[in-house]
Design an enzyme around this catalytic site. Sequence first.
Site, PDB file in Angstrom:
ATOM      1  N   HIS A 156      -1.331  -0.655  -9.828  1.00  0.00           N
ATOM      2  CA  HIS A 156      -1.895  -1.574  -8.818  1.00  0.00           C
ATOM      3  C   HIS A 156      -2.340  -2.898  -9.464  1.00  0.00           C
ATOM      4  O   HIS A 156      -3.509  -3.289  -9.365  1.00  0.00           O
ATOM      5  CB  HIS A 156      -3.063  -0.900  -8.079  1.00  0.00           C
ATOM      6  N   ARG A 174       0.861  -1.182   0.000  1.00  0.00           N
ATOM      7  CA  ARG A 174       0.000   0.000   0.000  1.00  0.00           C
ATOM      8  C   ARG A 174       0.896   1.231   0.000  1.00  0.00           C
ATOM      9  O   ARG A 174       1.917   1.267   0.706  1.00  0.00           O
ATOM     10  CB  ARG A 174      -0.901   0.029   1.247  1.00  0.00           C
TER      11      ARG A 174
HETATM   12  P1  NAP Z   1      -0.962 -11.501   5.409  1.00  0.00           P
HETATM   13  O1  NAP Z   1      -1.000 -12.930   5.022  1.00  0.00           O
HETATM   14  O2  NAP Z   1      -1.929 -10.975   6.399  1.00  0.00           O
HETATM   15  O3  NAP Z   1       0.539 -11.234   5.919  1.00  0.00           O
HETATM   16  C1  NAP Z   1       0.912 -10.018   6.488  1.00  0.00           C
HETATM   17  C2  NAP Z   1       2.360 -10.101   6.932  1.00  0.00           C
HETATM   18  O4  NAP Z   1       2.760  -8.808   7.395  1.00  0.00           O
HETATM   19  C3  NAP Z   1       2.577 -11.081   8.081  1.00  0.00           C
HETATM   20  O5  NAP Z   1       3.818 -11.747   7.922  1.00  0.00           O
HETATM   21  C4  NAP Z   1       2.624 -10.151   9.296  1.00  0.00           C
HETATM   22  O6  NAP Z   1       3.419 -10.591  10.384  1.00  0.00           O
HETATM   23  C5  NAP Z   1       3.295  -8.935   8.704  1.00  0.00           C
HETATM   24  N1  NAP Z   1       2.998  -7.751   9.513  1.00  0.00           N
HETATM   25  C6  NAP Z   1       1.784  -7.182   9.757  1.00  0.00           C
HETATM   26  N2  NAP Z   1       1.933  -6.130  10.576  1.00  0.00           N
HETATM   27  C7  NAP Z   1       3.238  -6.037  10.861  1.00  0.00           C
HETATM   28  C8  NAP Z   1       4.003  -5.165  11.674  1.00  0.00           C
HETATM   29  N3  NAP Z   1       3.439  -4.153  12.364  1.00  0.00           N
HETATM   30  N4  NAP Z   1       5.336  -5.371  11.758  1.00  0.00           N
HETATM   31  C9  NAP Z   1       5.912  -6.379  11.082  1.00  0.00           C
HETATM   32  N5  NAP Z   1       5.245  -7.261  10.289  1.00  0.00           N
HETATM   33  C10 NAP Z   1       3.920  -7.076  10.182  1.00  0.00           C
HETATM   34  O7  NAP Z   1      -1.100 -10.576   4.119  1.00  0.00           O
HETATM   35  P2  NAP Z   1      -0.850 -10.984   2.592  1.00  0.00           P
HETATM   36  O8  NAP Z   1      -1.979 -11.779   2.089  1.00  0.00           O
HETATM   37  O9  NAP Z   1       0.526 -11.520   2.462  1.00  0.00           O
HETATM   38  O10 NAP Z   1      -0.945  -9.535   1.907  1.00  0.00           O
HETATM   39  C11 NAP Z   1      -0.091  -8.472   2.278  1.00  0.00           C
HETATM   40  C12 NAP Z   1      -0.587  -7.167   1.687  1.00  0.00           C
HETATM   41  O11 NAP Z   1      -0.322  -7.124   0.285  1.00  0.00           O
HETATM   42  C13 NAP Z   1      -2.097  -6.947   1.743  1.00  0.00           C
HETATM   43  O12 NAP Z   1      -2.501  -6.510   3.029  1.00  0.00           O
HETATM   44  C14 NAP Z   1      -2.320  -5.895   0.677  1.00  0.00           C
HETATM   45  O13 NAP Z   1      -2.214  -4.597   1.233  1.00  0.00           O
HETATM   46  C15 NAP Z   1      -1.160  -6.115  -0.292  1.00  0.00           C
HETATM   47  N6  NAP Z   1      -1.620  -6.593  -1.615  1.00  0.00           N
HETATM   48  C16 NAP Z   1      -1.297  -5.865  -2.723  1.00  0.00           C
HETATM   49  C17 NAP Z   1      -1.663  -6.315  -3.967  1.00  0.00           C
HETATM   50  C18 NAP Z   1      -1.260  -5.596  -5.220  1.00  0.00           C
HETATM   51  O14 NAP Z   1      -1.737  -5.921  -6.297  1.00  0.00           O
HETATM   52  N7  NAP Z   1      -0.356  -4.642  -5.136  1.00  0.00           N
HETATM   53  C19 NAP Z   1      -2.391  -7.510  -4.097  1.00  0.00           C
HETATM   54  C20 NAP Z   1      -2.709  -8.217  -2.946  1.00  0.00           C
HETATM   55  C21 NAP Z   1      -2.317  -7.743  -1.697  1.00  0.00           C
HETATM   56  P3  NAP Z   1       3.058 -11.945  11.207  1.00  0.00           P
HETATM   57  O15 NAP Z   1       3.504 -13.053  10.269  1.00  0.00           O
HETATM   58  O16 NAP Z   1       3.870 -11.835  12.415  1.00  0.00           O
HETATM   59  O17 NAP Z   1       1.573 -11.916  11.420  1.00  0.00           O
HETATM   60  C1  GLV Z   2      -5.061  -5.747  -3.587  1.00  0.00           C
HETATM   61  O1  GLV Z   2      -4.465  -4.736  -3.397  1.00  0.00           O
HETATM   62  C2  GLV Z   2      -5.468  -6.630  -2.559  1.00  0.00           C
HETATM   63  O2  GLV Z   2      -5.447  -6.231  -1.386  1.00  0.00           O
HETATM   64  O3  GLV Z   2      -5.848  -7.781  -2.881  1.00  0.00           O
END
Ligand code: NAP
Ligand code: GLV
Length: 310
Positions: free
Chosen positions: A273, A225
């Site tokens: 994005h 983000r």
């Molecule tokens: P997720 O499975 O919830 O994983 C989040 C990770 O971030 C976990 O390892 C978590 O730590 C870590 N984290 C959260 N808060 C933290 C903090 N304060 N300090 C350190 N580490 C922290 O999320 P995901 O599915 O991988 O997705 C991640 C993000 O990618 C989404 O929230 C979204 O914003 C973004 N995204 C972008 C796109 C795009 O097209 N650009 C697409 C999809 C998603 P723990 O392991 O300790 O819980």
């Molecule tokens: C895209 O940004 C998502 O959060 O899946």
Amino acid sequence: MVAIAYFSASDNADAYQAELTRLLPGCSFRRWPDIGDPAEVNYALVWKPPIGFFPALPHLKAVFSLGAGVDHLLTHPELPNDALIVRLVDAGMAPQMAEYALYAALHYHRDMDRYAADQAAGLWQPYPAVATADRRIGILGLGALGSEVGSRLAALGFDVAGWTRSPRDVPGLESFHGADGLEALLARSDILIILLPLTSETRGLLTEEKLRRLPQGAAVVNLARGAILPEAGLLAVLKDGHLRGAFLDVFDTEPLPADHPYRQHPNIRITPHIAAQTLVGPAAAQVAASIRRLEANMPIPGVVARQEGY
Ligand code: NAP
Ligand code: GLV
């Protein structure tokens, strides 16, 4: 009875209706604002729902995000307190994210930014090769997406480390967590990939001061983000050459305004994005499976811890 209220301005409603009514026979799929009897609606499937959506639906058991991120829901002023908030877990996004991260990592690892600039300037000058094992990649966030990105980059021979909130072990990766862990991770990252959720803890996290902890000449890749990487700090470290470049898929304001300084910046690559787009097939399959489990009072993946923000 299962009745799903759907809202998204950016996804294919016809495709979700076809998939969900196929996977959940008898389910009623209702497109906002045509939701019929609101008392019947027990699930919502949404991306950035409008004001008025939630107050109209008083019996929601669960609100499914059409993405991995739930910041669009947790900052919604009318989000119901008693419904589960559920994010997509991978659902076909992790391989896309890994492809994008690999593309960006190779861009810097193989000096494609420098060769592109040299080509434009009419120069012919090789840069010294760096062995894959000597290229240090840091990943902020090792969740469903970051862990897949890390594993794939490590499998290619890069020296990969990750940073998380709680201690986490991903095979083949060095792991850091907490405030001290962030300092250590930054200090060893030639390429920093951001895959954190946007929460009250991560908003504005990568200040100019933090970016200066990266090695001289490092690059940043933001796939999470825009608000995690404040613009003024990034522009400052690019201006004085502390960072060599940034690959950005996400922005504070989207679409990125036409006159935004990132648009024409020689050391910034932008995409709109698209790093990991939600795919109807796997997303609908995950939502349908979760609804079936909730109807049977069974636990489901991806339930958001509201107080933690992800
Ligand atoms: P997720 O499975 O919830 O994983 C989040 C990770 O971030 C976990 O390892 C978590 O730590 C870590 N984290 C959260 N808060 C933290 C903090 N304060 N300090 C350190 N580490 C922290 O999320 P995901 O599915 O991988 O997705 C991640 C993000 O990618 C989404 O929230 C979204 O914003 C973004 N995204 C972008 C796109 C795009 O097209 N650009 C697409 C999809 C998603 P723990 O392991 O300790 O819980
Ligand atoms: C895209 O940004 C998502 O959060 O899946």
